[in-house]
Design a protein around this motif. Sequence first.
Motif, PDB file in Angstrom:
ATOM      1  N   ASN A   1      -7.045   1.750  -1.938  1.00  0.00           N
ATOM      2  CA  ASN A   1      -6.072   2.176  -0.920  1.00  0.00           C
ATOM      3  C   ASN A   1      -5.845   3.682  -0.966  1.00  0.00           C
ATOM      4  OD1 ASN A   1      -5.706  -0.435  -0.033  1.00  0.00           O
ATOM      5  ND2 ASN A   1      -3.911  -0.825  -1.297  1.00  0.00           N
ATOM      6  N   TYR A   2      -5.651   4.204  -2.177  1.00  0.00           N
ATOM      7  CA  TYR A   2      -5.433   5.643  -2.305  1.00  0.00           C
ATOM      8  C   TYR A   2      -6.666   6.438  -1.881  1.00  0.00           C
ATOM      9  CZ  TYR A   2      -1.044   4.924  -4.851  1.00  0.00           C
ATOM     10  OH  TYR A   2       0.226   4.590  -5.202  1.00  0.00           O
TER      11      TYR A   2
ATOM     12  N   ARG B   1      -7.557  -2.465  -6.363  1.00  0.00           N
ATOM     13  CA  ARG B   1      -7.071  -2.440  -4.974  1.00  0.00           C
ATOM     14  C   ARG B   1      -6.222  -1.195  -4.719  1.00  0.00           C
ATOM     15  NH1 ARG B   1      -2.546  -4.104  -2.423  1.00  0.00           N
ATOM     16  NH2 ARG B   1      -1.694  -4.958  -4.354  1.00  0.00           N
ATOM     17  N   LYS B   2      -5.419  -0.819  -5.692  1.00  0.00           N
ATOM     18  CA  LYS B   2      -4.614   0.385  -5.528  1.00  0.00           C
ATOM     19  C   LYS B   2      -5.511   1.622  -5.380  1.00  0.00           C
ATOM     20  CE  LYS B   2      -0.753  -1.407  -8.328  1.00  0.00           C
ATOM     21  NZ  LYS B   2       0.330  -1.348  -7.331  1.00  0.00           N
TER      22      LYS B   2
ATOM     23  N   TYR C   1      -8.841   5.592   0.401  1.00  0.00           N
ATOM     24  CA  TYR C   1      -8.887   5.586   1.870  1.00  0.00           C
ATOM     25  C   TYR C   1      -7.903   6.599   2.455  1.00  0.00           C
ATOM     26  CZ  TYR C   1      -8.019   4.067   6.635  1.00  0.00           C
ATOM     27  OH  TYR C   1      -7.845   4.039   7.995  1.00  0.00           O
TER      28      TYR C   1
ATOM     29  N   SER D   1       0.859  -1.185   0.000  1.00  0.00           N
ATOM     30  CA  SER D   1       0.000   0.000   0.000  1.00  0.00           C
ATOM     31  C   SER D   1       0.885   1.220   0.000  1.00  0.00           C
ATOM     32  CB  SER D   1      -0.888  -0.010   1.237  1.00  0.00           C
ATOM     33  OG  SER D   1      -1.680   1.136   1.273  1.00  0.00           O
TER      34      SER D   1
ATOM     35  N   SER E   1      -6.030   7.915  -6.696  1.00  0.00           N
ATOM     36  CA  SER E   1      -7.159   6.984  -6.579  1.00  0.00           C
ATOM     37  C   SER E   1      -8.045   7.059  -7.816  1.00  0.00           C
ATOM     38  CB  SER E   1      -7.976   7.290  -5.321  1.00  0.00           C
ATOM     39  OG  SER E   1      -8.597   8.569  -5.405  1.00  0.00           O
TER      40      SER E   1
ATOM     41  N   ASN F   1       1.726   4.093   0.982  1.00  0.00           N
ATOM     42  CA  ASN F   1       1.549   5.181   1.939  1.00  0.00           C
ATOM     43  C   ASN F   1       2.877   5.891   2.110  1.00  0.00           C
ATOM     44  OD1 ASN F   1       0.978   6.857   4.001  1.00  0.00           O
ATOM     45  ND2 ASN F   1       0.022   5.325   5.306  1.00  0.00           N
TER      46      ASN F   1
END
Length: 714
Positions: free
Chosen positions: A327-328, A323-324, A330, A181, A283, A183
Amino acid sequence: MPGVPSNKACERCKKKHLKCDETRPHCQRCTTAGAECPGYVQTRKFIDQGATVRRRYAPYQDVNSTTRSLRPRETGDVAQPSHTAQAHQLSDTQETHGPISSNLPNENGDSNHEDTRPNSTHYPQMIAETGPSGQLSFVTSQNQFFDPQSSESQLLAEQNYFPVPNAGSRSSRSTGHESISPNLSVDYSSFRGNTYMANPNSRPDYPGLTTSESMVHQNEKEDFHDLFSEIKMETEHEIAFLTRHYAENIAPWLDLSDAGKFFTVYVPIRALDCLSVKYAITSLAAKQLWRVKGAKPIVRGGIPASPAITEAYPNAGNADWFRKSANYYYMSASDLNNKTSGGYTAVSSSAALESPIEIVNRWLGSRSTQELARDSHHGTFVRKAEDILSTVTLLTLYRLLDLKGDEWHNHMSGIGSLFGSLWNLVQIHSTTFSHGIRASFWNFARYDYLGSYLSRSAPYLKPEGLALWRAAGISIVDENKFRISAMGPVNSSQEDQAANGLIWILSKVIDFRAQSKQSQIAQWEGSPSSNAAGETQTDSAEKDTNTWLDLCLELQTWFESVPETFRPCVRIEKPRDLFGNSDGAQMPFPEVFYSLPTCAAAMQHYHFGRIALLLNRPPDVLTAPSTAFDRLQGYREVTKEVDFRSREVCGIALARPHSEIRVHMTALLSAVGQCLESPKEHQIIMDLLCGIEADLGWSTDYIVQDLHSSWSNR
């Protein structure tokens, strides 16, 4: 001892002396050439030549012990002392250099082999890989995974044979479906520490250990720091790739009526200092790539011979973009929630579930006049409001990308109070919104009126709130009529004013349509609401007729006052299908091309507004035709004009306009498709809608299904 691959290129590229892109499992160069990629050589060569390398690993040697090696390679090899055999060791007795031998203590603590330890130059190579469990593992020279959670590997780590990361760590050396992820708030400098490095204090005291041990251990730390620096660099490349993809392919959707190009030019720059904007960009870009299966659009002006690094992403078609993107999203929603709560709210998963519009409404409701005056004095409030609204616009578009049109209205809830509260705060120091706030406002206004049309409900941005629309940059005179002003806002052209003014007029049309629906429902149910207000049915019909005539006049006045750029530069009335299977048969629609996307989109929406008014004409009880033939003639005139307007909408769509025009014409094609009768016309509408979803990722399948159902029931 660490080793390096003998050659990273695939066998075909190596044989042809070509530069291989090393894409796994098959390189892109072979795939492009239509040849089968033979794969990559798994053999490894060990960098154990030279005295420099041996001196680097001097702490693992004991010059006073007896020279002994299970596989002597050169006279300089020196065996380890016997007491080190009680540590778990790596065996090098097999010719193939197996990953781990049975030269480990048994349950009674006895070793199955003699008390020897091979020289460090014979150790199989340990390379960081993503193991079957998804955790960071280390692979030997035979590509066998070494589980960092096993007891053997933990004991080996204590002897500093290789580092074992924490259980929660991951490697970004992943395939398209497996990555960390991204981050960026992680402190990558921590990878130098003992969390990912073997603890130097855990190393046993070897006889003859010199002060060079600190230097060797530092070198090991630097080696693995380089590894995690590469991980960080890969993550930065992914964000750079997504940011560029957004700026080139998605941002124009949001700058359709903004000559200043706020979302294309300024928002990516704001992302450098604002995490919520950065992650909102990535995202949205990742989700759009997921919708188009990683395909990049055709570059206008030609395809370059070799793309730039920021234009390419390895194995983009198989990457787990969904999924990427989640994650972005969120991370963006979490940072937005933290930014609007003063930084005192802990990150929660509920931030991703809550509507971004609700988050901003809560933030604006907590702002006081005194705080605004202080922030405005330092010039920070408007800047922060622009960043927050940019994030909300991007996250809302993220949700609308694959959402049914009749569900848009639910996601627009709260925008009326949002911009109303923002205007109450801003009007203390300004007469209009800033450039960034205006850009966000017109995107929400466009989605609001289109979503209201599809759900047949009233828009949230009420057209009668003239102060808010004037603050957004359009000129509305005292008679509540729009006009193009020669002194418009900064970063706004006359074309922008005309296009945005049309959105306000169309919002009035959709609001009139929603009120007519409510009146019909009230009549069917026998509701006394109109009589309670002292208004008869005749008065209500007369009022609706006057409103309808005023709207028709406003649209006609708008059309007559627009600049000459709203005229098409290319128009073919009866084009022939030169690339189809119909042998050059004539197309049922014209082909109309505008040189400016703003004008092309505005003219499409203008014709759509005229169709909406024609199909919702109220009955005129005072001057209604007296005979059935008069009514029939009236229906024929309506049908003729609707057909003309529908052909104009389709003609603009058939000219292959820019993407920012195509993503905003799905609702228009839905309305036009219900008005057309010919099967060939139906097929063209289907092709246009399916092309929008295939090329741009904008959801149109629900419209296709609705139209098919409507046509089959005729």
